[in-house]
Write a protein that holds these residues in place. Structure first.
Motif, short mmCIF file in Angstrom:
data_model
loop_
_atom_site.label_atom_id
_atom_site.label_comp_id
_atom_site.label_asym_id
_atom_site.label_seq_id
_atom_site.Cartn_x
_atom_site.Cartn_y
_atom_site.Cartn_z
N ASP A 77 2.02 14.08 -9.68
CA ASP A 77 2.71 15.12 -9.51
C ASP A 77 2.43 15.99 -8.36
O ASP A 77 2.00 17.15 -8.44
CB ASP A 77 2.74 15.80 -10.81
N MET A 78 1.80 15.06 -7.37
CA MET A 78 1.20 15.96 -6.18
C MET A 78 2.31 17.03 -5.60
O MET A 78 1.58 17.90 -5.03
CB MET A 78 1.00 14.85 -5.08
N PRO A 79 3.50 16.91 -5.57
CA PRO A 79 4.20 17.90 -5.00
C PRO A 79 3.92 19.47 -5.52
O PRO A 79 4.32 20.45 -4.82
CB PRO A 79 5.72 17.46 -5.10
N ARG A 80 3.34 19.57 -6.89
CA ARG A 80 3.02 20.70 -7.33
C ARG A 80 1.61 21.16 -7.27
O ARG A 80 1.29 22.25 -7.62
CB ARG A 80 3.29 20.36 -8.95
N TRP A 81 0.78 20.37 -6.55
CA TRP A 81 -0.75 20.58 -6.41
C TRP A 81 -0.64 21.89 -5.49
O TRP A 81 0.27 22.31 -4.49
CB TRP A 81 -1.18 19.52 -5.59
N THR A 82 -1.73 22.91 -5.63
CA THR A 82 -1.78 23.95 -4.79
C THR A 82 -3.20 24.12 -4.35
O THR A 82 -4.15 23.32 -4.73
CB THR A 82 -1.20 25.26 -5.48
N GLY A 83 -3.50 25.12 -3.80
CA GLY A 83 -4.88 25.27 -3.15
C GLY A 83 -5.34 24.13 -2.42
O GLY A 83 -4.65 23.36 -1.40
N ALA A 84 -6.67 23.89 -2.51
CA ALA A 84 -7.56 22.71 -1.75
C ALA A 84 -6.70 21.32 -1.85
O ALA A 84 -6.89 20.27 -1.16
CB ALA A 84 -9.05 22.81 -2.01
N ALA A 85 -6.36 21.24 -3.27
CA ALA A 85 -5.60 20.12 -3.60
C ALA A 85 -4.08 19.82 -2.73
O ALA A 85 -3.83 18.47 -2.74
CB ALA A 85 -5.34 19.93 -4.98
N PHE A 86 -3.83 20.77 -2.40
CA PHE A 86 -2.39 20.72 -1.57
C PHE A 86 -2.86 19.88 -0.34
O PHE A 86 -2.03 18.99 0.32
CB PHE A 86 -1.99 22.17 -1.12
N ALA A 87 -3.83 20.14 0.32
CA ALA A 87 -4.29 19.24 1.62
C ALA A 87 -4.44 17.78 1.11
O ALA A 87 -4.22 16.99 2.12
CB ALA A 87 -5.64 19.84 2.05
N LEU A 88 -4.85 17.54 0.09
CA LEU A 88 -4.93 16.11 -0.33
C LEU A 88 -3.63 15.45 -0.66
O LEU A 88 -3.59 14.22 -0.06
CB LEU A 88 -6.06 16.27 -1.59
N SER A 89 -2.72 16.37 -1.08
CA SER A 89 -1.48 15.75 -1.19
C SER A 89 -0.91 15.70 0.04
O SER A 89 -0.18 14.48 0.29
CB SER A 89 -0.64 16.44 -2.24
N GLY A 90 -0.88 16.30 1.06
CA GLY A 90 -0.46 16.12 2.35
C GLY A 90 -0.95 14.91 3.11
O GLY A 90 -0.26 14.32 3.64
N LEU A 91 -2.30 14.53 2.84
CA LEU A 91 -2.76 13.31 3.42
C LEU A 91 -2.26 12.06 2.55
O LEU A 91 -2.12 10.80 3.44
CB LEU A 91 -4.37 13.23 3.14
N VAL A 131 0.89 -1.04 -0.18
CA VAL A 131 0.12 0.23 -0.04
C VAL A 131 0.93 1.30 0.07
O VAL A 131 0.78 2.10 -0.70
CB VAL A 131 -1.04 -0.11 1.29
N ALA A 132 1.84 1.24 0.91
CA ALA A 132 2.78 2.42 0.85
C ALA A 132 3.46 2.67 -0.55
O ALA A 132 3.61 4.01 -1.03
CB ALA A 132 3.84 2.10 1.97
N SER A 133 3.97 1.64 -1.40
CA SER A 133 4.35 1.76 -2.58
C SER A 133 3.39 2.16 -3.48
O SER A 133 3.87 3.09 -4.69
CB SER A 133 4.88 0.58 -2.93
N CYS A 134 2.18 1.84 -3.32
CA CYS A 134 1.30 2.20 -4.46
C CYS A 134 0.92 3.68 -4.31
O CYS A 134 0.75 4.40 -5.26
CB CYS A 134 -0.23 1.47 -4.34
N VAL A 135 0.85 4.06 -3.01
CA VAL A 135 0.77 5.37 -2.58
C VAL A 135 1.54 6.44 -3.00
O VAL A 135 1.62 7.50 -3.58
CB VAL A 135 0.27 5.77 -1.07
N SER A 136 2.93 5.98 -2.86
CA SER A 136 4.18 6.61 -3.39
C SER A 136 4.11 6.90 -4.79
O SER A 136 4.56 7.95 -5.37
CB SER A 136 5.34 5.88 -2.84
N LEU A 137 3.88 5.78 -5.71
CA LEU A 137 3.67 5.84 -6.82
C LEU A 137 2.65 6.90 -7.47
O LEU A 137 2.78 7.53 -8.46
CB LEU A 137 3.23 4.53 -7.66
N ALA A 138 1.43 7.00 -6.80
CA ALA A 138 0.40 7.70 -7.24
C ALA A 138 0.69 9.21 -6.87
O ALA A 138 0.42 10.19 -7.69
CB ALA A 138 -0.92 7.47 -6.36
N ILE A 139 1.53 9.55 -5.68
CA ILE A 139 2.29 10.77 -5.64
C ILE A 139 3.13 11.28 -6.84
O ILE A 139 3.02 12.32 -7.10
CB ILE A 139 2.98 10.87 -4.26
N PHE A 140 4.02 10.28 -7.16
CA PHE A 140 4.85 10.66 -8.25
C PHE A 140 3.99 10.85 -9.57
O PHE A 140 4.38 11.89 -10.15
CB PHE A 140 5.83 9.37 -8.22
N PHE A 141 3.53 9.93 -10.03
CA PHE A 141 2.64 9.99 -11.37
C PHE A 141 1.48 11.16 -11.34
O PHE A 141 1.48 11.85 -12.51
CB PHE A 141 1.97 8.55 -11.70
#
Length: 256
Positions: free
Chosen positions: A85-99, A73-83
């Protein structure tokens, strides 16, 4: 009067309030480092050693637990973050990337803890990592203006004291009757008093020598802290020498 090498800080450290002298500041840093490291360090020893029934119960609970699904599960979530591009999310989506980051870290941590049923030393490593994180948080949040040389000197002394306490108590427990009788290593020890399945040899060995492992880790941390302090002391001395040479050079240039 404050030391000329340590100018009073503008905002002030939360604990220090100013730098009076080397010994005082290093002693205070060591005292707070000792307290910050003490809680996670001794909880780790209690949860991984045979000093109390708690350590035995922890490893009995971890025996046979599945950990691979948590790593997956940790690997799948990490791949989702990478593909995504969650580090570039802003606004309300930034909270989702933090989760998403928090979920990946939590799954990885749970997987590591459960993996201790197979590799028992993992719990000791995690406990020492938490100990270092708390000392680092103390440095960053409570004593940011204290010179690195001074903080490292106090931290080194604090971990030496922890190492000495752990080693002394373990020797008294294992080789003297002072703490409930002799507890020398015996590969036939099962640590199962209520009919539980006997644990692996590696787990039983970690239960027996976990305090010694933590003591050696504290000594290693103390050594690196002392070395880092000496490096910063040398850098400070070189900077002071350069500062003293510069005015003399300017004076000679002005005379010419």
């Amino acid at each position: 009067a404050p030391s000329p090498r340590w100018p009073p800080m503008a905002g002030g450290d939360f604990f220090m309030g100013g730098h009076k002298d080397d010994v005082h500041s290093a002693s205070m840093a060591g005292l707070f480092a000792f307290a910050a490291a003490g809680a996670p360090l001794w909880v780790t020893v209690a949860c991984t050693s045979a000093w109390t029934r708690l350590g035995v119960d922890v490893y009995l609970f971890l025996q046979g637990r599945s950990y691979s699904s948590w790593f997956m599960v940790a690997s799948c979530v990490s791949l989702a973050i990478f593909f995504l591009d969650m580090p570039r999310w802003t606004g309300a989506a930034f909270a989702l990337s933090g989760l998403a980051y928090a979920a990946a870290a939590a799954c990885l941590l749970v997987g590591c803890v459960l993996y201790a049923g197979t590799a028992p030393s993992v719990l000791v490593v995690l406990g020492m990592a938490l100990t270092l994180l708390l000392v680092l948080a103390l440095r960053r949040l409570a004593m940011p203006a204290l010179p690195t040389m001074t903080f490292m000197r106090g931290t080194s002394a604090a971990f030496v004291v922890h190492a000495a306490l752990l080693a002394s108590l373990w020797i008294a427990w294992a080789f003297t009757p002072a703490l409930g009788g002799y507890n020398r290593w015996n590969s036939d020890m099962c640590y199962s008093e209520r009919g539980e399945r006997c644990m692996s040899l590696a787990t039983r060995f970690v239960l027996w020598c976990s305090p010694l492992i933590a003591s050696l880790a504290c000594l290693l941390i103390s050594l690196f802290a002392a070395l880092r302090g000496r490096i910063h002391a040398a850098d400070g001395a070189a900077a002071a020498a350069d500062a003293a040479v510069a005015p003399a050079g300017m004076a000679r240039g002005g005379g010419d």
